[in-house]
Enzyme design. Sequence first.
Site, PDB file in Angstrom:
ATOM      1  N   HIS A 297      21.063  40.168  11.718  1.00 58.90           N
ATOM      2  CA  HIS A 297      22.158  39.341  12.208  1.00 58.90           C
ATOM      3  C   HIS A 297      21.661  38.233  13.120  1.00 58.90           C
ATOM      4  CE1 HIS A 297      21.967  42.414  15.478  1.00 58.90           C
ATOM      5  NE2 HIS A 297      22.242  41.380  16.252  1.00 58.90           N
TER       6      HIS A 297
ATOM      7  N   HIS B 197      20.683  35.013  19.915  1.00 63.11           N
ATOM      8  CA  HIS B 197      19.480  35.719  19.481  1.00 63.11           C
ATOM      9  C   HIS B 197      19.462  35.891  17.969  1.00 63.11           C
ATOM     10  CE1 HIS B 197      22.381  39.097  19.857  1.00 63.11           C
ATOM     11  NE2 HIS B 197      21.678  39.654  18.888  1.00 63.11           N
TER      12      HIS B 197
ATOM     13  N   GLU C  20      15.616  40.057  18.762  1.00 60.55           N
ATOM     14  CA  GLU C  20      15.982  41.465  18.841  1.00 60.55           C
ATOM     15  C   GLU C  20      15.309  42.174  17.670  1.00 60.55           C
ATOM     16  OE1 GLU C  20      19.956  44.359  18.898  1.00 60.55           O
ATOM     17  OE2 GLU C  20      20.174  42.265  18.306  1.00 60.55           O
TER      18      GLU C  20
END
Length: 141
Positions: free
Chosen positions: A8, A81, A132
């Site tokens: 994502h 992010h 991440e």
Amino acid sequence: MMIGALNHVGVATPSIAESIKLYRDILGATKIGEPFDLPAQGVKVCFIDTPTAQIELIEPYDETSPITGFLAKNPKGGQHHVCFEVADIHAAIAEMRAKGVTILGTGEPRIGAHGTPVVFLHPKEMGGVLIELMETPKEAH
């Protein structure tokens, strides 16, 4: 370690409800999850599915949220992010540390919005991008 799929893109927003309107009404998103609170991470979250990844809308849970500072600098929100899957979060952490990459927070994984362990890598070593790493969810295997 080889990064896996782009899971994502995190988008900070002052209002998930307003952001949903943008993705639904302007961009035509049809698979929009129900927003939910993730107080352990200090955010409210909503996932929007695309054909190959998700958009993770993140809104501050309260004034202590880690994205409050980001929104102070970017009042309308923005890309926060990028999240990549890894097969083994602990192996990924060990490799990142061996390569001199700073793991944010305590340096240990915590459970993210998908219910799997995650860590964040400092942007100063990642070309200015907050990365991440997320252990691939078991149902994805």
